[in-house]
Design a protein around this motif. Structure first.
Motif, short mmCIF file in Angstrom:
data_model
loop_
_atom_site.label_atom_id
_atom_site.label_comp_id
_atom_site.label_asym_id
_atom_site.label_seq_id
_atom_site.Cartn_x
_atom_site.Cartn_y
_atom_site.Cartn_z
N LYS A 24 -4.67 -8.27 -19.24
CA LYS A 24 -3.53 -7.35 -19.41
C LYS A 24 -3.97 -5.92 -19.17
CE LYS A 24 -0.17 -9.63 -22.08
NZ LYS A 24 1.16 -9.15 -22.09
N ARG A 25 -3.04 -5.14 -18.65
CA ARG A 25 -3.30 -3.72 -18.43
C ARG A 25 -2.06 -2.93 -18.76
NH1 ARG A 25 -2.97 -6.09 -13.24
NH2 ARG A 25 -5.18 -6.44 -13.33
N GLU A 26 -2.26 -1.67 -19.07
CA GLU A 26 -1.14 -0.80 -19.40
C GLU A 26 -0.35 -0.41 -18.16
OE1 GLU A 26 -2.26 2.53 -21.81
OE2 GLU A 26 -3.66 1.32 -22.97
N SER A 27 -1.06 -0.21 -17.06
CA SER A 27 -0.41 0.23 -15.84
C SER A 27 -1.33 -0.04 -14.65
CB SER A 27 -0.10 1.73 -15.92
OG SER A 27 -1.31 2.48 -15.84
N TYR A 28 -0.90 0.36 -13.49
CA TYR A 28 -1.71 0.27 -12.28
C TYR A 28 -2.21 1.65 -11.86
CZ TYR A 28 -0.21 -4.56 -11.75
OH TYR A 28 0.00 -5.89 -11.95
N SER A 29 -2.21 2.60 -12.79
CA SER A 29 -2.59 3.98 -12.47
C SER A 29 -4.07 4.10 -12.14
CB SER A 29 -2.28 4.89 -13.66
OG SER A 29 -3.16 4.60 -14.74
N PHE A 30 -4.42 5.18 -11.46
CA PHE A 30 -5.82 5.47 -11.17
C PHE A 30 -6.62 5.52 -12.47
CE2 PHE A 30 -4.33 8.28 -7.39
CZ PHE A 30 -4.15 7.17 -6.59
N GLU A 31 -6.03 6.18 -13.48
CA GLU A 31 -6.70 6.36 -14.76
C GLU A 31 -6.98 5.02 -15.44
OE1 GLU A 31 -3.90 7.96 -13.82
OE2 GLU A 31 -4.58 10.04 -13.63
N GLU A 32 -5.99 4.13 -15.43
CA GLU A 32 -6.16 2.80 -16.04
C GLU A 32 -7.24 2.02 -15.31
OE1 GLU A 32 -5.19 -0.40 -18.74
OE2 GLU A 32 -4.98 1.76 -18.78
N PHE A 33 -7.25 2.09 -14.01
CA PHE A 33 -8.27 1.39 -13.21
C PHE A 33 -9.65 1.91 -13.56
CE2 PHE A 33 -10.83 0.78 -9.33
CZ PHE A 33 -10.72 -0.59 -9.19
N ALA A 34 -9.80 3.24 -13.58
CA ALA A 34 -11.10 3.84 -13.90
C ALA A 34 -11.54 3.46 -15.30
CB ALA A 34 -11.02 5.35 -13.74
N LYS A 35 -10.63 3.52 -16.26
CA LYS A 35 -10.94 3.19 -17.64
C LYS A 35 -11.44 1.75 -17.74
CE LYS A 35 -7.63 2.42 -20.70
NZ LYS A 35 -6.51 2.62 -21.64
N LEU A 36 -10.75 0.84 -17.09
CA LEU A 36 -11.14 -0.57 -17.16
C LEU A 36 -12.45 -0.82 -16.45
CD1 LEU A 36 -7.65 -2.23 -16.68
CD2 LEU A 36 -9.01 -2.16 -18.78
N VAL A 37 -12.65 -0.20 -15.29
CA VAL A 37 -13.88 -0.40 -14.54
C VAL A 37 -15.08 0.13 -15.33
CG1 VAL A 37 -15.17 0.36 -12.49
CG2 VAL A 37 -12.84 -0.46 -12.25
N LEU A 38 -14.88 1.25 -16.02
CA LEU A 38 -15.98 1.83 -16.79
C LEU A 38 -16.14 1.17 -18.16
CD1 LEU A 38 -15.42 5.58 -15.94
CD2 LEU A 38 -17.21 4.05 -15.07
N GLY A 39 -15.29 0.18 -18.45
CA GLY A 39 -15.43 -0.57 -19.69
C GLY A 39 -14.93 0.16 -20.92
N LYS A 40 -14.03 1.11 -20.74
CA LYS A 40 -13.51 1.87 -21.86
C LYS A 40 -12.12 1.37 -22.24
CE LYS A 40 -15.98 6.02 -20.58
NZ LYS A 40 -15.87 7.39 -20.12
N ASN A 41 -11.98 0.05 -22.31
CA ASN A 41 -10.66 -0.52 -22.62
C ASN A 41 -10.48 -0.82 -24.09
OD1 ASN A 41 -12.33 -2.68 -22.84
ND2 ASN A 41 -11.29 -3.95 -21.36
N ILE A 71 0.84 -1.20 0.00
CA ILE A 71 0.00 0.00 0.00
C ILE A 71 0.87 1.25 0.00
CG2 ILE A 71 -1.72 1.31 1.29
CD1 ILE A 71 -2.79 -1.27 -0.05
N GLN A 72 1.94 1.26 0.78
CA GLN A 72 2.84 2.42 0.80
C GLN A 72 3.44 2.68 -0.58
OE1 GLN A 72 5.40 1.07 3.95
NE2 GLN A 72 4.40 2.37 5.46
N LYS A 73 3.88 1.62 -1.26
CA LYS A 73 4.44 1.77 -2.60
C LYS A 73 3.39 2.32 -3.57
CE LYS A 73 4.05 -0.90 -5.87
NZ LYS A 73 3.58 -0.93 -7.22
N ASN A 74 2.18 1.77 -3.50
CA ASN A 74 1.12 2.23 -4.39
C ASN A 74 0.74 3.67 -4.12
OD1 ASN A 74 0.04 0.03 -6.26
ND2 ASN A 74 0.35 -1.05 -4.34
N LEU A 75 0.67 4.08 -2.88
CA LEU A 75 0.38 5.48 -2.56
C LEU A 75 1.48 6.39 -3.09
CD1 LEU A 75 -0.96 5.13 1.09
CD2 LEU A 75 -2.29 5.76 -0.95
N ARG A 76 2.71 6.00 -2.89
CA ARG A 76 3.85 6.80 -3.35
C ARG A 76 3.85 6.96 -4.87
NH1 ARG A 76 7.16 4.17 -0.51
NH2 ARG A 76 7.78 2.63 -2.07
N GLN A 77 3.48 5.90 -5.59
CA GLN A 77 3.50 5.93 -7.05
C GLN A 77 2.14 6.29 -7.67
OE1 GLN A 77 5.23 2.22 -8.42
NE2 GLN A 77 7.22 2.77 -7.59
#
Length: 69
Positions: free
Chosen positions: A50-67, A28-34
């Motif tokens: 597969k995903r491009e990254s673990y970013s907030f944006e990538e998570f939101a895009k995938l959750v909203l089905g905009k992949n 969690i500390q690493k994820n918060l830092r990055q």
């Protein structure tokens, strides 16, 4: 502090709770830092492909089905 509920299956990651006795804190500390979302959140949302990254944006895009598929 042993973690028995971690759903991350990346056992090669040194921050995986199965590889030390500090629970989820180092991950969690690493994820918060990055400014990233932990793998367990992706897994909980059913995003195991597969995903491009673990970013907030990538998570939101995938959750909203905009992949793009």
């Amino acid at each position: 502090m042993k973690n028995n509920f971690c759903t991350c299956n990346d056992l090669a990651c040194p921050l995986n709770p199965k590889n030390h006795d500090k629970g989820c804190s180092p991950c969690i500390q690493k994820n918060l830092r990055q400014k990233e979302i932990p793998n367990c959140f992706f897994k909980l949302a059913g995003l195991t492909g597969k995903r491009e990254s673990y970013s907030f944006e990538e998570f939101a895009k995938l959750v909203l089905g905009k992949n793009g598929s």
